[in-house]
Motif scaffolding. Structure first.
Motif, PDB file in Angstrom:
ATOM      1  N   LYS A 186       0.841  -1.211   0.000  1.00 31.63           N
ATOM      2  CA  LYS A 186       0.000   0.000   0.000  1.00 31.63           C
ATOM      3  C   LYS A 186       0.869   1.251   0.000  1.00 31.63           C
ATOM      4  O   LYS A 186       1.882   1.313   0.703  1.00 31.63           O
ATOM      5  N   TRP A 187       0.445   2.248  -0.782  1.00 35.87           N
ATOM      6  CA  TRP A 187       1.142   3.538  -0.849  1.00 35.87           C
ATOM      7  C   TRP A 187       0.125   4.668  -0.867  1.00 35.87           C
ATOM      8  O   TRP A 187      -0.961   4.533  -1.424  1.00 35.87           O
ATOM      9  N   THR A 188       0.503   5.796  -0.280  1.00 32.43           N
ATOM     10  CA  THR A 188      -0.336   6.993  -0.256  1.00 32.43           C
ATOM     11  C   THR A 188       0.471   8.162  -0.804  1.00 32.43           C
ATOM     12  O   THR A 188       1.656   8.285  -0.521  1.00 32.43           O
ATOM     13  N   TRP A 196      -6.683  10.472  -7.395  1.00 25.68           N
ATOM     14  CA  TRP A 196      -6.676   9.552  -6.263  1.00 25.68           C
ATOM     15  C   TRP A 196      -5.424   9.716  -5.420  1.00 25.68           C
ATOM     16  O   TRP A 196      -4.400  10.195  -5.895  1.00 25.68           O
ATOM     17  N   THR A 197      -5.509   9.276  -4.147  1.00 26.54           N
ATOM     18  CA  THR A 197      -4.361   9.341  -3.247  1.00 26.54           C
ATOM     19  C   THR A 197      -3.928   7.966  -2.727  1.00 26.54           C
ATOM     20  O   THR A 197      -2.801   7.812  -2.290  1.00 26.54           O
ATOM     21  N   LEU A 198      -4.804   6.972  -2.754  1.00 28.65           N
ATOM     22  CA  LEU A 198      -4.470   5.641  -2.244  1.00 28.65           C
ATOM     23  C   LEU A 198      -4.188   4.688  -3.401  1.00 28.65           C
ATOM     24  O   LEU A 198      -5.013   4.522  -4.296  1.00 28.65           O
ATOM     25  N   ARG A 252      -1.915   0.851  -4.677  1.00 29.50           N
ATOM     26  CA  ARG A 252      -1.217  -0.374  -4.303  1.00 29.50           C
ATOM     27  C   ARG A 252      -0.391  -0.849  -5.482  1.00 29.50           C
ATOM     28  O   ARG A 252      -0.712  -0.565  -6.635  1.00 29.50           O
ATOM     29  N   VAL A 275      -6.671   2.461  -5.714  1.00 32.77           N
ATOM     30  CA  VAL A 275      -7.457   1.445  -5.014  1.00 32.77           C
ATOM     31  C   VAL A 275      -8.921   1.470  -5.444  1.00 32.77           C
ATOM     32  O   VAL A 275      -9.532   0.420  -5.631  1.00 32.77           O
ATOM     33  N   TRP A 279       5.142  10.637  -1.682  1.00 27.43           N
ATOM     34  CA  TRP A 279       4.755   9.229  -1.578  1.00 27.43           C
ATOM     35  C   TRP A 279       5.199   8.660  -0.244  1.00 27.43           C
ATOM     36  O   TRP A 279       6.339   8.845   0.162  1.00 27.43           O
ATOM     37  N   TRP A 317      -1.233   3.183   4.030  1.00 28.32           N
ATOM     38  CA  TRP A 317      -2.397   4.027   3.749  1.00 28.32           C
ATOM     39  C   TRP A 317      -2.671   4.897   4.960  1.00 28.32           C
ATOM     40  O   TRP A 317      -2.653   4.430   6.090  1.00 28.32           O
ATOM     41  N   ASP A 330      -4.711   9.065   5.903  1.00 23.96           N
ATOM     42  CA  ASP A 330      -5.431  10.225   5.382  1.00 23.96           C
ATOM     43  C   ASP A 330      -4.439  11.345   5.157  1.00 23.96           C
ATOM     44  O   ASP A 330      -3.893  11.888   6.140  1.00 23.96           O
TER      45      ASP A 330
END
Length: 100
Positions: A34-36, A44-46, A48, A71, A91, A95, A97
């Motif tokens: 998982k990466w944010t 998008w911000t989330l 994988r 995601v 980055w 995950w 907020d």
């Protein structure tokens, strides 16, 4: 002994608090990791990791790349160099907020 070193402990605390680990574990780059991102990418911000590839760069050097998929929208995918993903402060592994 290295763990007892005050400089090492402060780096561990900083990495924990800020979500940055300079060393990065191998798990951060495995499939389904998982990466944010703090800035929206394709809305998008989330993301994988869904796949890996090696690409020949300038001068014959080999660059390892990862494919990130949003995601919530499987059609939104992006290829990034592994080193760029590590160095870019936008980055973060995992995950969370991101700040608005």
């Amino acid at each position: 002994k290295q763990l007892e070193d005050p400089e090492w402990k402060s780096a561990q605390v900083d990495a924990f608090v800020n979500g940055r680990n300079v060393a990065y574990s191998f798990k951060a780059f495995e499939t389904n990791a998982k990466w944010t991102t703090t800035k929206k990418v394709m809305g998008w911000t989330l993301f994988r990791i869904v796949s890996h590839r090696k690409k020949r760069g300038a001068g014959g050097s080999e660059e390892k790349q990862v494919e990130l998929m949003a995601v919530c929208d499987k059609q939104k995918r992006i290829w990034l160099d592994k080193t760029a993903l590590k160095k870019d402060l936008n980055w973060q592994p995992g995950w969370f907020d991101p700040p608005s």
